[in-house]
Design an enzyme around this catalytic site. Structure first.
Site, mmCIF file in Angstrom:
data_model
loop_
_atom_site.group_PDB
_atom_site.id
_atom_site.type_symbol
_atom_site.label_atom_id
_atom_site.label_comp_id
_atom_site.label_asym_id
_atom_site.label_seq_id
_atom_site.Cartn_x
_atom_site.Cartn_y
_atom_site.Cartn_z
ATOM 1 N N GLU A 36 0.871 -1.165 0.000
ATOM 2 C CA GLU A 36 0.000 0.000 0.000
ATOM 3 C C GLU A 36 0.917 1.225 0.000
ATOM 4 O OE1 GLU A 36 -2.757 0.226 3.268
ATOM 5 O OE2 GLU A 36 -3.554 2.127 2.543
ATOM 6 N N ARG A 279 5.689 -12.894 9.554
ATOM 7 C CA ARG A 279 6.371 -11.623 9.286
ATOM 8 C C ARG A 279 7.815 -11.688 9.743
ATOM 9 N NH1 ARG A 279 2.254 -7.663 8.742
ATOM 10 N NH2 ARG A 279 3.619 -5.883 8.961
ATOM 11 N N LYS A 289 4.761 0.848 9.475
ATOM 12 C CA LYS A 289 4.802 2.125 8.776
ATOM 13 C C LYS A 289 4.284 3.244 9.676
ATOM 14 C CE LYS A 289 3.312 0.120 4.797
ATOM 15 N NZ LYS A 289 2.590 0.026 3.544
HETATM 16 P P1 ATP Z 1 3.058 -2.283 8.074
HETATM 17 O O1 ATP Z 1 2.340 -3.163 9.055
HETATM 18 O O2 ATP Z 1 4.484 -2.087 8.353
HETATM 19 O O3 ATP Z 1 2.347 -0.984 7.849
HETATM 20 P P2 ATP Z 1 1.786 -3.521 5.904
HETATM 21 O O4 ATP Z 1 1.629 -4.989 6.016
HETATM 22 O O5 ATP Z 1 0.610 -2.676 6.163
HETATM 23 O O6 ATP Z 1 3.032 -3.087 6.728
HETATM 24 P P3 ATP Z 1 1.801 -3.397 3.062
HETATM 25 O O7 ATP Z 1 2.223 -2.260 2.220
HETATM 26 O O8 ATP Z 1 0.373 -3.733 3.113
HETATM 27 O O9 ATP Z 1 2.361 -3.119 4.507
HETATM 28 O O10 ATP Z 1 2.668 -4.674 2.735
HETATM 29 C C1 ATP Z 1 2.957 -5.169 1.464
HETATM 30 C C2 ATP Z 1 3.306 -6.618 1.600
HETATM 31 O O11 ATP Z 1 4.437 -6.783 2.444
HETATM 32 C C3 ATP Z 1 2.170 -7.389 2.225
HETATM 33 O O12 ATP Z 1 1.969 -8.585 1.495
HETATM 34 C C4 ATP Z 1 2.641 -7.675 3.621
HETATM 35 O O13 ATP Z 1 2.111 -8.869 4.100
HETATM 36 C C5 ATP Z 1 4.162 -7.725 3.446
HETATM 37 N N1 ATP Z 1 4.834 -7.362 4.690
HETATM 38 C C6 ATP Z 1 4.668 -6.249 5.413
HETATM 39 N N2 ATP Z 1 5.426 -6.278 6.537
HETATM 40 C C7 ATP Z 1 6.090 -7.459 6.510
HETATM 41 C C8 ATP Z 1 7.027 -8.090 7.385
HETATM 42 N N3 ATP Z 1 7.421 -7.511 8.524
HETATM 43 N N4 ATP Z 1 7.498 -9.302 7.040
HETATM 44 C C9 ATP Z 1 7.119 -9.880 5.889
HETATM 45 N N5 ATP Z 1 6.246 -9.352 5.022
HETATM 46 C C10 ATP Z 1 5.722 -8.150 5.322
HETATM 47 MG MG MG Z 2 -1.220 -2.820 4.996
#
Ligand code: ATP
Ligand code: MG
Length: 577
Positions: A36, A279, A289
């Site tokens: 995102e 994760r 984020k």
């Molecule tokens: P955050 O929780 O840091 O805001 P998010 O999951 O909301 O991260 P996205 O932009 O939605 O961030 O993530 C894009 C992809 O990266 C998704 O498929 C998510 O599952 C993966 N992702 C995010 N954080 C991690 C992590 N710590 N380890 C592995 N994959 C991750």
């Molecule tokens: Mg997200």
């Protein structure tokens, strides 16, 4: 690429192998990385990138970069650009760049189909009311009073939602599933909400936006994704993912995706399968984020790419090579067990990579003058040094040597403790690549601080002469004071001084655990050939650590180097781990 770890098998790779063997998805492999664009990518995202692009690459498949841009209030083009850069920097290239917003018409057509089939309804409950009706983990929810609207009424209302007739939050479109389901995600989740906001891609074309779960599965399907890899928190959402795809049944309703060809997008339709993995978490940092955004907004760091940030642009600026992050992801593996990886594991990967890939240079970061009295004034020589002690392919370089040198202040002690093997009054030490010097006298300022040490060089011990074999306990590095170039050296350390800065059980937040010594700037001296390099060149400054020429501030007239890592794990030594 150096030091690329051998690929270990894991359950997702095994699933793909089995699926191909069984001819599932026609033997195709297609993945996507779906960020995102509401912030910069962090080290956790690297795991998802390496996994998605890695699986596609390994099996001759495809991997898309898809911006999951369904929530326009938090999204920004700055983030879109940084995400693209970070993926490329990590060493991956997408087959196609897509946006969830490319499919807004498809989502809408699918929603009308659900309404038509009696599988979705417009609900007028407020957000608070929806919450109250939803029930809890132990109590079933209650049906919305709007649940039994006719398909005609729903269609009319939904079209008017799209036309902008209703204010934000006044209505939602909800999937009609099961208010008593044990899985709260299936209790008639909202799939559309009203948001009168401009979208970075579609402008003001829409005032209703689809919810993540609804948009994600359809996006996967229209892109022909075979394996939709996501993190474990989506495990409970998988039944909804499958429900939507089952009810919409895209393969049998090609007209639903008709709008894609008008936009020049071809859409292979498939039934993707969602697979969850744990994760990547690291100690000594925060990795969401939202929290990273707060560090930036509260000016606790100098921006998203501050070298202390766990963002990809931060670690890049810090001097961590992309291969080190790939190595970390390979080492950490892919499982369903959540765990926290020690930051020192990442630093170990960085050391391993840079040890193999970075040329050596001489630099002094806390200078003390050393004068060689038995060389004539103006003496000047050019010495030849190998660029890498373990790899001849790096070749040699010229290093200027003269009568006056800078050495590291900590390499001299007037009153040394037992076991100090470097320079002391009357003692001897080897100057790297030069020979053995003996300390004859000191110069001090009015405060008694030593400002120069005067030595004599035993010329019989110069390289190539028989005396060069003579042993002394210590070897120290130096740069020629006449030739060295002043450099700004930024000494970075971990941003937090506790392993779990997120732990707020004692009423503190991560803001209370910032390491006050995480950034120190000094003026040092570097040999000329370290200065005349492009930004982002990495070196091992001998005995000091791995450094990188700053991506933005470095130039050959005003060199700026960031310390990526020390040569050893000083946190483990200090018992801080
Ligand atoms: P955050 O929780 O840091 O805001 P998010 O999951 O909301 O991260 P996205 O932009 O939605 O961030 O993530 C894009 C992809 O990266 C998704 O498929 C998510 O599952 C993966 N992702 C995010 N954080 C991690 C992590 N710590 N380890 C592995 N994959 C991750
Ligand atoms: Mg997200």
């Amino acid at each position: 690429m150096t030091n690329e770890a051998p690929q270990h098998n894991h359950f997702i790779r095994q699933t793909v192998i089995d699926d191909r063997a069984a001819g599932k998805h026609g033997g195709r492999v297609a993945t996507r990385f779906p960020p995102e664009p509401n912030g910069y990518l962090h080290i956790g995202h690297a795991k998802s990138i390496c996994l998605n692009f890695g699986i596609a690459r390994e099996f001759g498949g495809r991997c898309n970069l898809r911006f999951d841009d369904t929530n326009p209030t938090k999204e920004d083009l700055e983030y879109v650009e940084s995400i693209k850069q970070d993926v490329l920097w990590l060493g991956f290239a997408w087959d196609e760049l897509r946006h969830a917003s490319d499919y807004f018409e498809v989502f809408y057509a699918c929603a009308e189909k659900l309404i038509h089939d009696g599988k979705a309804y417009v609900c007028d409950l407020s957000a608070d009311e929806v919450r109250a009706y939803r029930g809890t983990l132990t109590e079933p929810g209650r049906n919305s009073p709007f649940r039994d609207r006719s398909a005609e009424e729903n269609l009319d209302l939904f079209r008017r939602m799209r036309a902008g007739e209703f204010p934000n939050g006044s209505r939602t479109l909800r999937a009609k599933i099961d208010m008593s389901s044990g899985n709260i995600n299936l209790r008639d989740p909202a799939i559309y909400r009203i948001r009168h906001v401009e979208h970075q891609n579609t402008g003001n074309a829409w005032c209703i936006y689809p919810m993540y779960d609804y948009a994600h599965c359809i996006s996967d399907a229209v892109e022909g994704i075979t394996h939709s890899l996501c993190t474990l928190e989506f495990e409970d959402h998988r039944p909804l993912y499958n429900w939507c795809l089952h009810e919409i049944d895209l393969p049998n309703h090609p007209e639903l995706t008709g709008s894609l060809s008008a936009r020049g997008l071809t859409a292979p339709i498939g039934q993707p399968q969602q697979i969850e993995f744990s994760r990547l978490n690291l100690d000594f940092t925060v990795m969401s984020k939202r929290k990273l955004m707060a560090l930036v907004d509260e000016a606790l760091v100098a921006g998203w790419d501050d070298p202390r940030m766990p963002t990809l642009s931060g670690v890049r600026r810090r001097g961590f090579p992309p291969a080190a992050l790939r190595l970390l992801c390979e080492r950490v593996g892919v499982t369903k067990q959540n765990s926290v990886i020690e930051f020192s594991v990442l630093e170990g990967c960085v050391r391993e990579e840079l040890d193999a890939s970075a040329a050596r240079r001489l630099a002094v970061i806390d200078p003390l003058k050393l004068v060689i009295d038995n060389l004539p004034d103006g003496h000047s020589e050019t010495l030849t040094f190998p660029n890498h002690p373990k790899n001849e392919a790096f070749g040699n370089r010229s290093v200027p040597f003269s009568r006056e040198l800078w050495i590291e202040r900590e390499d001299f002690m007037e009153l040394p403790p037992k076991g100090f093997h470097r320079l002391v009054p009357g003692g001897e030490v080897r100057l790297r690549g030069v020979g053995i010097v003996k300390c004859e006298s000191l110069v001090k300022d009015t405060n008694g601080q030593v400002t120069a040490v005067h030595c004599t060089l035993d010329t019989d011990t110069r390289p190539g002469l028989p005396g060069a074999e003579r042993k002394v306990k210590g070897t120290i590095h130096w740069v020629s004071a006449t030739d060295a170039i002043a450099a700004e050296i930024r000494l970075y350390d971990r941003l937090f001084n506790v392993a779990n800065p997120d732990d707020d059980s004692d009423g503190k937040t991560y803001r209370d655990h910032l390491n006050p010594d995480s950034r120190r700037v000094v003026q040092g001296w570097i040999e000329p050939s370290a200065a005349h390099v492009p930004p982002e060149t990495a070196f091992q400054f001998e005995r000091l650590g791995f450094f990188v020429a700053d991506r933005y501030d470095h130039n050959e007239h005003k060199p700026v180097f960031n310390r990526a890592v020390t040569l050893r794990d000083s946190w483990a030594k200090a018992g801080k781990n």
